[in-house]
Write an enzyme that holds these catalytic residues in place. Sequence first.
Site, PDB file in Angstrom:
ATOM      1  N   GLY A  44       0.982  -4.250   2.088  1.00  7.52           N
ATOM      2  CA  GLY A  44       0.919  -2.776   2.072  1.00  7.52           C
ATOM      3  C   GLY A  44       0.486  -2.287   0.708  1.00  7.52           C
ATOM      4  N   ASN A  45       0.660  -1.018   0.453  1.00  8.61           N
ATOM      5  CA  ASN A  45       0.367  -0.473  -0.874  1.00  8.61           C
ATOM      6  C   ASN A  45       1.305   0.683  -1.170  1.00  8.61           C
ATOM      7  OD1 ASN A  45      -1.003   2.082  -0.009  1.00  8.61           O
ATOM      8  ND2 ASN A  45      -2.392   0.598   0.937  1.00  8.61           N
ATOM      9  N   PHE A  46       1.198   1.235  -2.381  1.00  4.29           N
ATOM     10  CA  PHE A  46       2.196   2.219  -2.839  1.00  4.29           C
ATOM     11  C   PHE A  46       1.910   3.665  -2.401  1.00  4.29           C
ATOM     12  CE2 PHE A  46       2.686  -1.112  -6.214  1.00  4.29           C
ATOM     13  CZ  PHE A  46       3.976  -1.492  -5.840  1.00  4.29           C
TER      14      PHE A  46
END
Length: 405
Positions: A208-210
Amino acid sequence: MALKGKKIIVAITGSIAAYKIPHFVRLLVKAGAEVQILMTAAAKLFVSPLSLATVSGRQTLSDVTDGTTWNNHVALGLWADAMIIAPCSANTLGKLANGICDNIVTAVYLSARCPVFIAPAMDEDMWLHPSTRNNINKLQEYGNHIIPTEHGELASGLIGPGRMSEPENMIKILSDFYVLTTLPLAGQNAVVTAGPTYERIDPVRFIGNFSTGKMGIAIAESLANAGARVTLILGPTQHKPTSNSSVNVINVESAAQMYDATMALAHEVQIAVLAAAVADYKPLEYADNKIKKQTDDLKISLTKTTDILASLGKIKQDGQTLIGFALETENEQENARKKLEAKNADMIVLNSLRDEGAGFGHDTNKVTLLLKNGTINPLPLLTKKEVANAITEHIILLRNEANNI
Ligand code: CTP
Protein backbone atom coordinates in the site's frame (compact mmCIF):
# COMPACT_ATOMS: atom_id res chain seq x y z
CA MET A 1 -31.92 34.16 -1.26
CA ALA A 2 -32.40 31.67 -4.10
CA LEU A 3 -36.14 32.39 -4.28
CA LYS A 4 -35.81 36.19 -4.29
CA GLY A 5 -37.74 37.68 -7.22
CA LYS A 6 -38.88 34.26 -8.48
CA LYS A 7 -42.44 34.10 -9.85
CA ILE A 8 -44.06 31.00 -8.44
CA ILE A 9 -47.49 29.52 -9.14
CA VAL A 10 -48.88 27.58 -6.20
CA ALA A 11 -51.72 25.34 -7.43
CA ILE A 12 -53.88 23.77 -4.74
CA THR A 13 -56.14 20.74 -5.23
CA GLY A 14 -58.66 18.95 -3.00
CA SER A 15 -56.87 17.45 -0.04
CA ILE A 16 -56.90 18.12 3.69
CA ALA A 17 -53.19 19.05 3.44
CA ALA A 18 -54.38 22.28 1.73
CA TYR A 19 -54.69 23.80 5.23
CA LYS A 20 -50.86 24.01 5.31
CA ILE A 21 -50.64 26.08 2.13
CA PRO A 22 -51.24 29.58 3.60
CA HIS A 23 -48.17 28.95 5.81
CA PHE A 24 -46.20 27.69 2.79
CA VAL A 25 -47.18 30.83 0.84
CA ARG A 26 -46.07 33.05 3.73
CA LEU A 27 -42.67 31.34 3.70
CA LEU A 28 -42.38 31.86 -0.08
CA VAL A 29 -43.30 35.54 0.22
CA LYS A 30 -40.85 35.97 3.12
CA ALA A 31 -38.13 34.45 0.89
CA GLY A 32 -38.85 37.19 -1.65
CA ALA A 33 -40.94 35.21 -4.17
CA GLU A 34 -43.99 36.54 -6.04
CA VAL A 35 -46.81 34.04 -5.62
CA GLN A 36 -49.89 33.43 -7.76
CA ILE A 37 -52.45 31.06 -6.25
CA LEU A 38 -54.58 28.74 -8.37
CA MET A 39 -57.10 26.40 -6.81
CA THR A 40 -59.57 23.78 -7.95
CA ALA A 41 -63.20 23.78 -6.79
CA ALA A 42 -62.46 20.89 -4.42
CA ALA A 43 -59.54 22.81 -2.86
CA LYS A 44 -61.96 25.57 -1.79
CA LEU A 45 -63.65 23.06 0.55
CA PHE A 46 -60.40 22.83 2.53
CA VAL A 47 -58.94 26.34 2.52
CA SER A 48 -60.38 29.77 1.81
CA PRO A 49 -59.50 31.72 -1.36
CA LEU A 50 -59.59 34.88 0.74
CA SER A 51 -56.88 33.66 3.18
CA LEU A 52 -54.70 32.77 0.21
CA ALA A 53 -55.28 36.10 -1.54
CA THR A 54 -54.34 37.83 1.72
CA VAL A 55 -51.05 35.97 2.25
CA SER A 56 -50.02 36.04 -1.42
CA GLY A 57 -51.07 39.65 -2.03
CA ARG A 58 -52.71 38.64 -5.32
CA GLN A 59 -56.19 37.62 -6.37
CA THR A 60 -56.76 33.85 -6.05
CA LEU A 61 -57.76 32.28 -9.37
CA SER A 62 -60.00 29.24 -9.34
CA ASP A 63 -61.56 29.25 -12.81
CA VAL A 64 -60.38 29.78 -16.34
CA THR A 65 -63.13 32.39 -16.50
CA ASP A 66 -65.58 33.94 -14.04
CA GLY A 67 -68.05 34.60 -16.86
CA THR A 68 -66.89 38.17 -17.48
CA THR A 69 -63.05 37.97 -17.47
CA TRP A 70 -60.67 35.42 -18.96
CA ASN A 71 -57.83 34.19 -16.74
CA ASN A 72 -55.35 33.50 -19.48
CA HIS A 73 -53.81 30.14 -18.58
CA VAL A 74 -51.22 30.32 -21.38
CA ALA A 75 -49.96 33.70 -20.16
CA LEU A 76 -49.84 32.38 -16.59
CA GLY A 77 -47.88 29.33 -17.74
CA LEU A 78 -45.33 31.62 -19.40
CA TRP A 79 -45.19 34.11 -16.51
CA ALA A 80 -44.03 31.57 -13.93
CA ASP A 81 -40.44 30.64 -13.08
CA ALA A 82 -41.80 27.56 -11.30
CA MET A 83 -45.14 25.90 -10.67
CA ILE A 84 -45.80 23.81 -7.59
CA ILE A 85 -48.93 21.72 -7.33
CA ALA A 86 -49.42 21.21 -3.60
CA PRO A 87 -51.22 19.32 -2.31
CA CYS A 88 -51.74 17.24 -5.43
CA SER A 89 -54.66 14.83 -4.97
CA ALA A 90 -54.81 11.35 -6.55
CA ASN A 91 -57.48 12.72 -8.89
CA THR A 92 -55.32 15.62 -10.16
CA LEU A 93 -52.29 13.32 -10.40
CA GLY A 94 -54.31 11.09 -12.76
CA LYS A 95 -55.39 14.09 -14.83
CA LEU A 96 -51.85 15.48 -15.12
CA ALA A 97 -50.46 12.10 -16.15
CA ASN A 98 -53.07 11.76 -18.90
CA GLY A 99 -53.32 15.25 -20.33
CA ILE A 100 -56.83 15.89 -19.01
CA CYS A 101 -57.53 19.60 -18.90
CA ASP A 102 -60.77 20.48 -17.14
CA ASN A 103 -59.88 23.25 -14.67
CA ILE A 104 -57.45 26.14 -14.19
CA VAL A 105 -54.79 23.97 -12.49
CA THR A 106 -54.65 21.35 -15.26
CA ALA A 107 -54.87 24.04 -17.99
CA VAL A 108 -51.95 26.05 -16.57
CA TYR A 109 -49.96 22.83 -15.99
CA LEU A 110 -50.26 21.96 -19.70
CA SER A 111 -49.24 25.50 -20.69
CA ALA A 112 -46.30 25.80 -18.26
CA ARG A 113 -42.80 25.91 -19.76
CA CYS A 114 -41.15 26.30 -16.35
CA PRO A 115 -40.05 23.49 -13.99
CA VAL A 116 -43.08 21.88 -12.31
CA PHE A 117 -42.97 20.46 -8.78
CA ILE A 118 -45.70 18.09 -7.61
CA ALA A 119 -46.30 17.43 -3.91
CA PRO A 120 -48.76 14.52 -3.71
CA ALA A 121 -50.99 14.04 -0.68
CA MET A 122 -53.34 11.11 -0.20
CA ASP A 123 -54.13 8.14 1.95
CA GLU A 124 -51.68 5.21 2.15
CA ASP A 125 -53.70 2.76 0.02
CA MET A 126 -54.35 5.35 -2.67
CA TRP A 127 -50.65 6.31 -2.64
CA LEU A 128 -49.54 2.67 -3.00
CA HIS A 129 -52.12 1.77 -5.67
CA PRO A 130 -50.54 0.67 -8.98
CA SER A 131 -52.42 3.39 -10.91
CA THR A 132 -50.93 6.07 -8.65
CA ARG A 133 -47.47 4.50 -9.03
CA ASN A 134 -47.88 4.52 -12.83
CA ASN A 135 -49.04 8.13 -12.81
CA ILE A 136 -46.06 9.18 -10.69
CA ASN A 137 -43.64 7.33 -13.02
CA LYS A 138 -45.20 8.95 -16.08
CA LEU A 139 -45.04 12.43 -14.56
CA GLN A 140 -41.39 11.90 -13.66
CA GLU A 141 -40.65 10.75 -17.21
CA TYR A 142 -42.24 13.97 -18.46
CA GLY A 143 -39.59 15.86 -16.45
CA ASN A 144 -41.73 16.93 -13.48
CA HIS A 145 -40.13 16.99 -10.03
CA ILE A 146 -42.04 14.82 -7.56
CA ILE A 147 -41.65 16.01 -3.96
CA PRO A 148 -41.55 12.79 -1.90
CA THR A 149 -44.41 12.26 0.52
CA GLU A 150 -43.67 11.82 4.20
CA HIS A 151 -44.48 8.90 6.45
CA GLY A 152 -46.81 9.71 9.32
CA GLU A 153 -50.37 10.22 10.54
CA LEU A 154 -52.91 10.41 7.73
CA ALA A 155 -56.36 12.01 7.73
CA SER A 156 -57.92 8.50 7.75
CA GLY A 157 -56.27 7.80 11.10
CA LEU A 158 -53.87 5.33 9.46
CA ILE A 159 -50.13 5.78 9.78
CA GLY A 160 -48.09 5.37 6.61
CA PRO A 161 -46.73 7.08 3.52
CA GLY A 162 -48.77 9.67 1.61
CA ARG A 163 -48.53 12.81 3.80
CA MET A 164 -47.70 15.95 1.87
CA SER A 165 -44.16 17.15 2.52
CA GLU A 166 -44.01 19.88 5.20
CA PRO A 167 -43.94 23.51 3.90
CA GLU A 168 -40.40 24.12 5.27
CA ASN A 169 -39.14 21.10 3.36
CA MET A 170 -40.88 22.19 0.13
CA ILE A 171 -39.22 25.61 0.46
CA LYS A 172 -35.84 23.91 0.83
CA ILE A 173 -36.41 21.72 -2.24
CA LEU A 174 -37.37 24.76 -4.33
CA SER A 175 -34.45 26.89 -3.23
CA ASP A 176 -31.93 24.01 -3.58
CA PHE A 177 -33.21 23.58 -7.13
CA TYR A 178 -32.40 27.21 -7.98
CA VAL A 179 -29.05 27.12 -6.21
CA LEU A 180 -28.05 23.93 -8.03
CA THR A 181 -29.19 24.99 -11.49
CA THR A 182 -27.35 28.29 -11.34
CA LEU A 183 -24.03 26.80 -10.23
CA PRO A 184 -21.20 26.73 -12.80
CA LEU A 185 -20.96 22.92 -13.04
CA ALA A 186 -24.73 22.28 -12.85
CA GLY A 187 -25.82 19.26 -14.87
CA GLN A 188 -22.25 17.93 -15.30
CA ASN A 189 -21.07 14.52 -14.09
CA ALA A 190 -17.67 14.07 -12.48
CA VAL A 191 -15.66 11.12 -11.25
CA VAL A 192 -12.88 11.54 -8.71
CA THR A 193 -10.47 8.83 -7.59
CA ALA A 194 -8.85 9.21 -4.17
CA GLY A 195 -6.85 7.43 -1.52
CA PRO A 196 -4.37 4.58 -1.74
CA THR A 197 -4.87 1.13 -3.18
CA TYR A 198 -3.99 -2.10 -1.40
CA GLU A 199 -2.54 -4.92 -3.46
CA ARG A 200 -2.87 -8.20 -1.64
CA ILE A 201 0.17 -10.45 -1.19
CA ASP A 202 -1.54 -13.10 0.94
CA PRO A 203 -4.66 -13.10 3.17
CA VAL A 204 -2.96 -10.87 5.79
CA ARG A 205 -0.52 -8.65 3.88
CA PHE A 206 -0.66 -6.06 1.16
CA ILE A 207 1.40 -3.46 -0.68
CA GLY A 208 0.00 0.00 0.00
CA ASN A 209 1.05 3.61 0.41
CA PHE A 210 0.60 6.50 2.83
CA SER A 211 -2.15 8.33 0.93
CA THR A 212 -5.13 9.27 3.14
CA GLY A 213 -7.42 10.42 0.31
CA LYS A 214 -7.85 13.89 1.92
CA MET A 215 -6.96 15.79 -1.26
CA GLY A 216 -9.28 13.76 -3.52
CA ILE A 217 -12.14 13.92 -1.01
CA ALA A 218 -11.77 17.71 -0.83
CA ILE A 219 -11.86 17.87 -4.66
CA ALA A 220 -15.02 15.73 -4.79
CA GLU A 221 -16.71 18.07 -2.28
CA SER A 222 -15.55 21.20 -4.06
CA LEU A 223 -16.86 19.94 -7.44
CA ALA A 224 -20.20 19.04 -5.81
CA ASN A 225 -20.39 22.52 -4.27
CA ALA A 226 -19.94 23.91 -7.79
CA GLY A 227 -23.02 21.93 -8.88
CA ALA A 228 -21.51 18.75 -10.39
CA ARG A 229 -22.92 15.29 -9.71
CA VAL A 230 -19.87 13.55 -8.29
CA THR A 231 -18.90 9.91 -7.90
CA LEU A 232 -15.94 9.45 -5.58
CA ILE A 233 -14.06 6.19 -6.05
CA LEU A 234 -12.21 5.79 -2.83
CA GLY A 235 -9.41 3.42 -1.88
CA PRO A 236 -9.06 2.13 1.70
CA THR A 237 -8.67 5.04 4.14
CA GLN A 238 -9.37 5.83 7.78
CA HIS A 239 -10.32 9.35 6.77
CA LYS A 240 -14.07 10.11 6.86
CA PRO A 241 -15.16 9.98 3.19
CA THR A 242 -17.52 12.98 3.09
CA SER A 243 -20.77 14.19 4.56
CA ASN A 244 -21.72 15.96 1.33
CA SER A 245 -24.89 14.22 0.15
CA SER A 246 -24.21 15.23 -3.48
CA VAL A 247 -21.16 12.97 -3.54
CA ASN A 248 -21.80 9.29 -4.24
CA VAL A 249 -19.00 7.21 -2.69
CA ILE A 250 -17.87 3.86 -4.14
CA ASN A 251 -15.35 2.06 -1.93
CA VAL A 252 -12.67 -0.05 -3.59
CA GLU A 253 -9.51 -1.77 -2.40
CA SER A 254 -7.16 -2.59 -5.27
CA ALA A 255 -5.94 -0.81 -8.42
CA ALA A 256 -7.91 -3.30 -10.51
CA GLN A 257 -11.15 -2.53 -8.63
CA MET A 258 -10.50 1.21 -8.95
CA TYR A 259 -9.89 0.73 -12.67
CA ASP A 260 -13.18 -1.18 -13.14
CA ALA A 261 -15.24 1.31 -11.13
CA THR A 262 -13.75 4.32 -12.95
CA MET A 263 -13.92 2.89 -16.46
CA ALA A 264 -17.58 1.96 -15.93
CA LEU A 265 -18.29 5.72 -15.73
CA ALA A 266 -15.95 6.78 -18.56
CA HIS A 267 -18.72 7.51 -21.06
CA GLU A 268 -21.04 9.22 -18.57
CA VAL A 269 -18.73 11.87 -17.13
CA GLN A 270 -17.64 15.24 -18.46
CA ILE A 271 -14.98 15.63 -15.75
CA ALA A 272 -12.50 13.08 -14.36
CA VAL A 273 -10.01 13.94 -11.63
CA LEU A 274 -7.59 11.16 -10.81
CA ALA A 275 -6.16 12.05 -7.42
CA ALA A 276 -5.66 8.50 -6.14
CA ALA A 277 -2.21 7.18 -5.30
CA VAL A 278 -2.73 4.01 -7.31
CA ALA A 279 -0.17 1.25 -6.84
CA ASP A 280 1.96 1.04 -9.97
CA TYR A 281 2.76 -2.60 -9.28
CA LYS A 282 0.93 -5.50 -7.68
CA PRO A 283 2.15 -8.99 -6.69
CA LEU A 284 2.30 -11.23 -9.72
CA GLU A 285 0.74 -13.99 -7.67
CA TYR A 286 -1.55 -13.99 -4.69
CA ALA A 287 -0.78 -16.64 -2.06
CA ASP A 288 -4.02 -18.25 -0.86
CA ASN A 289 -2.42 -19.04 2.51
CA LYS A 290 -0.29 -16.84 4.74
CA ILE A 291 3.34 -16.91 3.57
CA LYS A 292 5.40 -18.58 6.32
CA LYS A 293 8.72 -17.24 7.59
CA GLN A 294 11.13 -19.82 6.18
CA THR A 295 13.99 -18.37 4.15
CA ASP A 296 16.26 -15.44 5.07
CA ASP A 297 15.38 -13.67 1.86
CA LEU A 298 12.02 -13.49 0.23
CA LYS A 299 11.41 -12.17 -3.26
CA ILE A 300 7.98 -11.14 -4.39
CA SER A 301 7.57 -10.67 -8.13
CA LEU A 302 5.50 -7.68 -9.08
CA THR A 303 3.62 -6.83 -12.23
CA LYS A 304 2.36 -3.47 -13.50
CA THR A 305 -1.22 -2.38 -12.78
CA THR A 306 -3.22 -0.76 -15.55
CA ASP A 307 -2.88 3.02 -15.58
CA ILE A 308 -6.40 4.44 -15.11
CA LEU A 309 -5.48 7.99 -16.11
CA ALA A 310 -3.77 6.81 -19.31
CA SER A 311 -6.71 4.50 -20.11
CA LEU A 312 -9.17 7.38 -19.78
CA GLY A 313 -6.84 9.57 -21.86
CA LYS A 314 -6.88 6.97 -24.68
CA ILE A 315 -10.67 7.04 -24.98
CA LYS A 316 -11.15 10.72 -24.11
CA GLN A 317 -14.06 12.21 -26.05
CA ASP A 318 -14.40 15.79 -27.23
CA GLY A 319 -15.71 17.90 -24.40
CA GLN A 320 -14.29 15.72 -21.62
CA THR A 321 -11.89 17.26 -19.12
CA LEU A 322 -9.23 14.96 -17.66
CA ILE A 323 -7.10 15.94 -14.67
CA GLY A 324 -4.20 13.90 -13.32
CA PHE A 325 -1.78 14.22 -10.43
CA ALA A 326 1.96 13.80 -10.42
CA LEU A 327 4.11 13.22 -7.39
CA GLU A 328 7.69 13.99 -8.33
CA THR A 329 10.94 14.22 -6.40
CA GLU A 330 13.23 15.51 -9.20
CA ASN A 331 12.87 17.47 -12.49
CA GLU A 332 9.35 18.05 -11.29
CA GLN A 333 7.84 20.27 -13.97
CA GLU A 334 9.54 18.46 -16.83
CA ASN A 335 8.33 15.07 -15.58
CA ALA A 336 4.83 16.39 -14.91
CA ARG A 337 4.54 17.82 -18.43
CA LYS A 338 5.68 14.49 -19.87
CA LYS A 339 2.90 12.80 -17.89
CA LEU A 340 0.36 15.35 -19.11
CA GLU A 341 1.24 14.59 -22.72
CA ALA A 342 1.68 10.84 -22.39
CA LYS A 343 -1.64 10.40 -20.60
CA ASN A 344 -3.59 12.93 -22.75
CA ALA A 345 -4.63 14.98 -19.69
CA ASP A 346 -5.86 18.59 -19.76
CA MET A 347 -4.18 19.52 -16.50
CA ILE A 348 -1.68 17.94 -14.11
CA VAL A 349 -1.59 18.84 -10.44
CA LEU A 350 2.06 18.61 -9.47
CA ASN A 351 2.90 17.74 -5.87
CA SER A 352 6.42 18.00 -4.68
CA LEU A 353 7.42 15.95 -1.67
CA ARG A 354 10.23 18.45 -1.08
CA ASP A 355 7.81 21.14 0.05
CA GLU A 356 7.16 21.40 3.75
CA GLY A 357 3.48 20.84 4.67
CA ALA A 358 2.73 19.17 1.34
CA GLY A 359 1.82 15.60 0.48
CA PHE A 360 0.42 12.61 2.34
CA GLY A 361 -1.59 13.10 5.50
CA HIS A 362 -1.17 16.86 5.87
CA ASP A 363 -4.13 19.23 5.94
CA THR A 364 -2.17 21.59 3.70
CA ASN A 365 -0.70 21.14 0.26
CA LYS A 366 1.56 23.03 -2.13
CA VAL A 367 0.95 22.29 -5.77
CA THR A 368 1.67 23.65 -9.23
CA LEU A 369 -0.99 23.41 -11.89
CA LEU A 370 0.28 22.61 -15.38
CA LEU A 371 -2.20 23.10 -18.18
CA LYS A 372 -2.20 21.59 -21.66
CA ASN A 373 -1.98 25.08 -23.21
CA GLY A 374 1.40 25.60 -21.52
CA THR A 375 0.19 27.68 -18.56
CA ILE A 376 2.04 26.96 -15.32
CA ASN A 377 0.31 28.13 -12.17
CA PRO A 378 2.29 27.65 -8.94
CA LEU A 379 0.03 27.98 -5.87
CA PRO A 380 1.26 28.91 -2.39
CA LEU A 381 0.94 26.61 0.62
CA LEU A 382 -2.83 26.31 1.11
CA THR A 383 -5.26 24.10 2.99
CA LYS A 384 -6.35 21.06 0.97
CA LYS A 385 -9.83 22.64 0.75
CA GLU A 386 -8.34 25.78 -0.79
CA VAL A 387 -6.25 23.72 -3.21
CA ALA A 388 -9.41 21.77 -4.14
CA ASN A 389 -11.27 25.04 -4.81
CA ALA A 390 -8.40 26.32 -6.98
CA ILE A 391 -8.49 23.06 -8.99
CA THR A 392 -12.28 23.38 -9.35
CA GLU A 393 -11.90 26.98 -10.58
CA HIS A 394 -9.46 25.80 -13.27
CA ILE A 395 -11.85 22.98 -14.20
CA ILE A 396 -14.70 25.50 -14.57
CA LEU A 397 -12.52 27.57 -16.94
CA LEU A 398 -11.61 24.45 -18.95
CA ARG A 399 -15.29 23.40 -19.09
CA ASN A 400 -16.32 26.87 -20.28
CA GLU A 401 -13.66 26.68 -23.00
CA ALA A 402 -14.87 23.19 -23.97
CA ASN A 403 -18.45 24.48 -24.18
CA ASN A 404 -17.41 27.74 -25.90
CA ILE A 405 -18.83 29.89 -23.10
N1 CTP B 1 -2.54 6.72 -12.04
C1 CTP B 1 -3.60 5.94 -12.41
N2 CTP B 1 -3.47 4.58 -12.47
C2 CTP B 1 -2.30 3.98 -12.16
C3 CTP B 1 -1.21 4.77 -11.76
C4 CTP B 1 -1.35 6.14 -11.72
O1 CTP B 1 -4.67 6.48 -12.70
N3 CTP B 1 -2.23 2.66 -12.20
C5 CTP B 1 -2.70 8.18 -12.03
C6 CTP B 1 -2.66 8.80 -10.67
O2 CTP B 1 -3.92 8.83 -10.04
C7 CTP B 1 -2.15 10.19 -11.00
C8 CTP B 1 -1.26 9.98 -12.21
O3 CTP B 1 -1.67 8.74 -12.75
O4 CTP B 1 -3.22 11.04 -11.40
C9 CTP B 1 0.19 9.98 -11.94
O5 CTP B 1 0.59 8.95 -11.14
P1 CTP B 1 2.14 8.73 -10.72
O6 CTP B 1 2.18 7.48 -9.92
O7 CTP B 1 2.69 9.94 -10.13
O8 CTP B 1 2.82 8.56 -12.09
P2 CTP B 1 3.16 7.35 -12.97
O9 CTP B 1 2.61 7.61 -14.31
O10 CTP B 1 2.73 6.10 -12.32
O11 CTP B 1 4.73 7.43 -13.13
P3 CTP B 1 5.90 7.35 -12.05
O12 CTP B 1 5.40 6.53 -10.90
O13 CTP B 1 6.97 6.71 -12.81
O14 CTP B 1 6.21 8.75 -11.69
